[in-house]
Design a protein around this motif. Structure first.
Motif, PDB file in Angstrom:
ATOM      1  N   LEU A  54      54.392  -3.976 -12.877  1.00 39.13           N
ATOM      2  CA  LEU A  54      55.316  -3.897 -11.871  1.00 39.13           C
ATOM      3  C   LEU A  54      55.582  -5.237 -11.298  1.00 39.13           C
ATOM      4  CD1 LEU A  54      53.598  -0.832  -9.586  1.00 39.13           C
ATOM      5  CD2 LEU A  54      55.934  -1.126 -10.618  1.00 39.13           C
ATOM      6  N   GLU A  55      54.723  -6.178 -11.220  1.00 33.72           N
ATOM      7  CA  GLU A  55      54.999  -7.418 -10.760  1.00 33.72           C
ATOM      8  C   GLU A  55      55.889  -8.015 -11.665  1.00 33.72           C
ATOM      9  OE1 GLU A  55      51.457  -9.793 -10.013  1.00 33.72           O
ATOM     10  OE2 GLU A  55      51.340  -8.898  -7.800  1.00 33.72           O
ATOM     11  N   LYS A  56      55.819  -8.046 -12.931  1.00 37.52           N
ATOM     12  CA  LYS A  56      56.843  -8.571 -13.788  1.00 37.52           C
ATOM     13  C   LYS A  56      58.110  -8.057 -13.742  1.00 37.52           C
ATOM     14  CE  LYS A  56      57.431  -9.228 -18.998  1.00 37.52           C
ATOM     15  NZ  LYS A  56      56.815  -8.958 -20.303  1.00 37.52           N
ATOM     16  N   ALA A  57      58.253  -6.705 -13.462  1.00 35.58           N
ATOM     17  CA  ALA A  57      59.695  -6.256 -13.319  1.00 35.58           C
ATOM     18  C   ALA A  57      60.400  -6.270 -11.782  1.00 35.58           C
ATOM     19  CB  ALA A  57      59.438  -4.640 -13.437  1.00 35.58           C
ATOM     20  N   LEU A  58      59.276  -6.383 -10.817  1.00 37.54           N
ATOM     21  CA  LEU A  58      59.881  -6.449  -9.318  1.00 37.54           C
ATOM     22  C   LEU A  58      59.493  -7.761  -8.880  1.00 37.54           C
ATOM     23  CD1 LEU A  58      58.565  -2.941  -8.101  1.00 37.54           C
ATOM     24  CD2 LEU A  58      61.021  -3.854  -9.117  1.00 37.54           C
TER      25      LEU A  58
ATOM     26  N   LYS B 221      56.815 -11.096  -7.774  1.00 36.88           N
ATOM     27  CA  LYS B 221      55.271 -10.805  -7.045  1.00 36.88           C
ATOM     28  C   LYS B 221      55.491 -10.718  -5.437  1.00 36.88           C
ATOM     29  CE  LYS B 221      53.106 -13.383  -9.877  1.00 36.88           C
ATOM     30  NZ  LYS B 221      51.842 -13.033 -10.604  1.00 36.88           N
ATOM     31  N   GLY B 222      54.266 -10.143  -5.036  1.00 34.43           N
ATOM     32  CA  GLY B 222      54.550  -9.659  -3.494  1.00 34.43           C
ATOM     33  C   GLY B 222      54.422  -8.092  -3.582  1.00 34.43           C
ATOM     34  N   VAL B 223      54.301  -7.346  -4.882  1.00 32.24           N
ATOM     35  CA  VAL B 223      54.034  -6.065  -5.054  1.00 32.24           C
ATOM     36  C   VAL B 223      52.712  -5.635  -4.176  1.00 32.24           C
ATOM     37  CG1 VAL B 223      53.709  -4.067  -6.601  1.00 32.24           C
ATOM     38  CG2 VAL B 223      55.610  -5.593  -7.030  1.00 32.24           C
ATOM     39  N   VAL B 224      51.485  -6.307  -4.758  1.00 35.28           N
ATOM     40  CA  VAL B 224      50.499  -5.747  -3.955  1.00 35.28           C
ATOM     41  C   VAL B 224      50.502  -5.975  -2.287  1.00 35.28           C
ATOM     42  CG1 VAL B 224      48.052  -6.722  -3.611  1.00 35.28           C
ATOM     43  CG2 VAL B 224      48.918  -6.557  -5.859  1.00 35.28           C
ATOM     44  N   GLU B 225      50.943  -6.926  -1.860  1.00 34.96           N
ATOM     45  CA  GLU B 225      51.180  -7.028  -0.465  1.00 34.96           C
ATOM     46  C   GLU B 225      52.160  -5.927   0.255  1.00 34.96           C
ATOM     47  OE1 GLU B 225      51.636  -9.483  -2.568  1.00 34.96           O
ATOM     48  OE2 GLU B 225      50.601 -11.305  -1.922  1.00 34.96           O
ATOM     49  N   ALA B 226      53.142  -5.681  -0.659  1.00 37.14           N
ATOM     50  CA  ALA B 226      54.096  -4.646   0.005  1.00 37.14           C
ATOM     51  C   ALA B 226      53.387  -3.146  -0.048  1.00 37.14           C
ATOM     52  CB  ALA B 226      55.424  -4.626  -1.023  1.00 37.14           C
ATOM     53  N   LEU B 227      52.582  -3.074  -1.013  1.00 38.74           N
ATOM     54  CA  LEU B 227      51.825  -1.729  -1.208  1.00 38.74           C
ATOM     55  C   LEU B 227      50.964  -1.507  -0.034  1.00 38.74           C
ATOM     56  CD1 LEU B 227      51.455  -1.273  -4.975  1.00 38.74           C
ATOM     57  CD2 LEU B 227      52.722   0.111  -3.683  1.00 38.74           C
ATOM     58  N   ALA B 228      50.392  -2.809   0.326  1.00 39.38           N
ATOM     59  CA  ALA B 228      49.423  -2.750   1.261  1.00 39.38           C
ATOM     60  C   ALA B 228      49.838  -2.442   2.638  1.00 39.38           C
ATOM     61  CB  ALA B 228      48.310  -4.114   1.281  1.00 39.38           C
ATOM     62  N   ARG B 229      51.024  -3.047   2.756  1.00 39.50           N
ATOM     63  CA  ARG B 229      51.962  -2.939   4.005  1.00 39.50           C
ATOM     64  C   ARG B 229      52.437  -1.364   4.215  1.00 39.50           C
ATOM     65  NH1 ARG B 229      54.588  -6.987   3.387  1.00 39.50           N
ATOM     66  NH2 ARG B 229      56.438  -6.202   2.569  1.00 39.50           N
ATOM     67  N   THR B 230      52.876  -0.790   3.055  1.00 38.26           N
ATOM     68  CA  THR B 230      53.225   0.573   2.789  1.00 38.26           C
ATOM     69  C   THR B 230      51.911   1.433   3.452  1.00 38.26           C
ATOM     70  OG1 THR B 230      54.862   0.135   1.327  1.00 38.26           O
ATOM     71  CG2 THR B 230      54.077   2.482   1.430  1.00 38.26           C
ATOM     72  N   ALA B 231      50.971   1.088   2.934  1.00 46.50           N
ATOM     73  CA  ALA B 231      49.608   1.763   3.471  1.00 46.50           C
ATOM     74  C   ALA B 231      49.404   1.850   4.767  1.00 46.50           C
ATOM     75  CB  ALA B 231      48.351   1.295   2.661  1.00 46.50           C
ATOM     76  N   GLN B 232      49.572   0.730   5.439  1.00 54.38           N
ATOM     77  CA  GLN B 232      49.257   0.721   6.941  1.00 54.38           C
ATOM     78  C   GLN B 232      50.535   1.442   7.703  1.00 54.38           C
ATOM     79  OE1 GLN B 232      46.632  -0.591   8.700  1.00 54.38           O
ATOM     80  NE2 GLN B 232      47.753   0.902  10.337  1.00 54.38           N
ATOM     81  N   LEU B 233      51.667   1.515   7.385  1.00 56.87           N
ATOM     82  CA  LEU B 233      52.746   2.010   7.772  1.00 56.87           C
ATOM     83  C   LEU B 233      52.872   3.563   7.712  1.00 56.87           C
ATOM     84  CD1 LEU B 233      55.908  -0.272   6.889  1.00 56.87           C
ATOM     85  CD2 LEU B 233      54.815  -0.197   9.085  1.00 56.87           C
TER      86      LEU B 233
END
Length: 355
Positions: A239-243, A245-257
């Protein structure tokens, strides 16, 4: 010169959680009464006054995340007047696991944690190996917390773990609650606390390295037989290769929202439930139909669980089938749910019961 930035980050995260635990501890009715009695006693004889000191346990596998958490707890707890202990769970799934558990206990004691103990568990098969191991581990931690009277148990889940949990929930298609990942506070009475959900895994590992803390890398974490391991070593990097860096941070932010939204919808459903039941307590289909789908399905799920359906076996597809008794009624028969629970429509009412 202050501590290394990684060490400072983990200590700050733990300090914040310990402050929260102290606040919660002081608010419990029994502690409020004890504090009031202590204040009265202090006015009479200050030298004999002794306030209760909460105990906080850390769940430690010996890996980098939990060892970083253990050393931060050992550093921060005494400064706040908190007793600190540690528990490691021996799942018995690998040769020599008992010896490794004993080594972890020794490290916890060297950090000054007391009590420090190892608990051996038997891992079943229900739900697959990962779920079974998790169930056995939490049962052991619950028992340890009860036995020692601990106010909280700290868990070393990081932002990376959160991202993986969100992706696993997305793959299951289980709705917004699955996308909300792990809560910072969970368990009975808010027992479990996760200080590192905003820190990445590398920060915890770096903190261990600069403090010369020995860590154990569980081979199961690199075994492709396990879904989370494949996701960690193959899925997220892809996912990080395709999209980028920052995928992990974005997913964690999605979790909180997602958690904020899910909590709001749960509260709405809880308030609305009484208004859709008749005098005998049965759910009225017409009133359910008028509710937004997200609210209605939460009420249906809760009713199914109260009737005896196991929450872990009750999936979105089950609730969708029950929901069709409300929104797509054509005289269809009863819906069979896990736990031998049956849902059927009778005279404009929805009846959910066992058998």
């Amino acid at each position: 010169m202050g501590p290394h930035p990684a060490v400072a980050a983990i200590r700050l995260a733990v300090r914040r959680v310990l402050h929260d635990i102290l606040t919660d501890h002081s608010r419990t009715p029994e502690n409020a009464a004890t504090a009031a009695a202590a204040a009265t006693e202090e006015a009479r004889e200050p030298s004999r006054t002794e306030r209760p000191s909460p105990l906080v346990l850390v769940a430690c596998s010996g890996g980098a995340d939990s060892m970083a958490l253990a050393t931060a707890l050992a550093f921060e707890a005494p400064k706040l007047g908190i007793r600190a202990g540690g528990v490691t769970v021996d799942h018995g799934l690998q040769p020599g696991s008992d010896l490794r558990a004993a080594e972890v206990v020794l490290r916890l004691r060297e950090l000054g944690l007391h009590p420090a103990e190892s608990i051996a568990v038997t891992v079943g098969r229900e739900g697959g190996p990962e779920a079974a191991a998790r169930d056995a581990r939490y049962a052991a931690l619950d028992a340890a917390a009860e036995r020692h009277g601990a106010a909280a148990v700290l868990l070393g889940h990081t932002r990376d773990d959160q991202a993986e949990t969100v992706l696993l929930g997305l793959a299951r298609g289980s709705g917004i609650r699955s996308l909300s990942g792990m809560a910072a506070v969970s368990g009975a009475g808010g027992r479990y606390r996760r200080p590192f959900l905003h820190l990445d895994r590398q920060t915890a590992r770096k903190a261990c390295m600069v403090q010369s803390l020995p860590v154990w890398d569980d081979p199961h974490n690199a075994d492709p037989a396990y879904t989370r391991s494949r996701l960690r070593h193959e899925g997220l990097p892809a996912l990080e290769k395709a999209l980028g860096k920052g995928v992990v941070e974005a997913l964690a932010r999605t979790a909180q929202l997602s958690r904020d939204d899910a909590d709001a919808l749960d509260a709405w459903a809880s308030q609305a439930e009484a208004s859709v039941r008749d005098a005998s307590g049965l759910l009225e289909c017409a009133k359910l139909y008028a509710l937004p789908p997200a609210v209605r399905r939460r009420i249906l799920r809760r009713a199914a669980i109260e009737a005896g359906a196991p929450a872990g076996s009750l999936f979105a597809r089950h609730i969708e089938e029950v929901d069709r008794l409300i929104t797509g009624w054509r005289g269809q028969g009863a819906i069979n749910l896990p736990g031998k629970v049956v849902a059927q429509r009778q005279g404009g009412r929805l009846v959910i019961r066992q058998g």
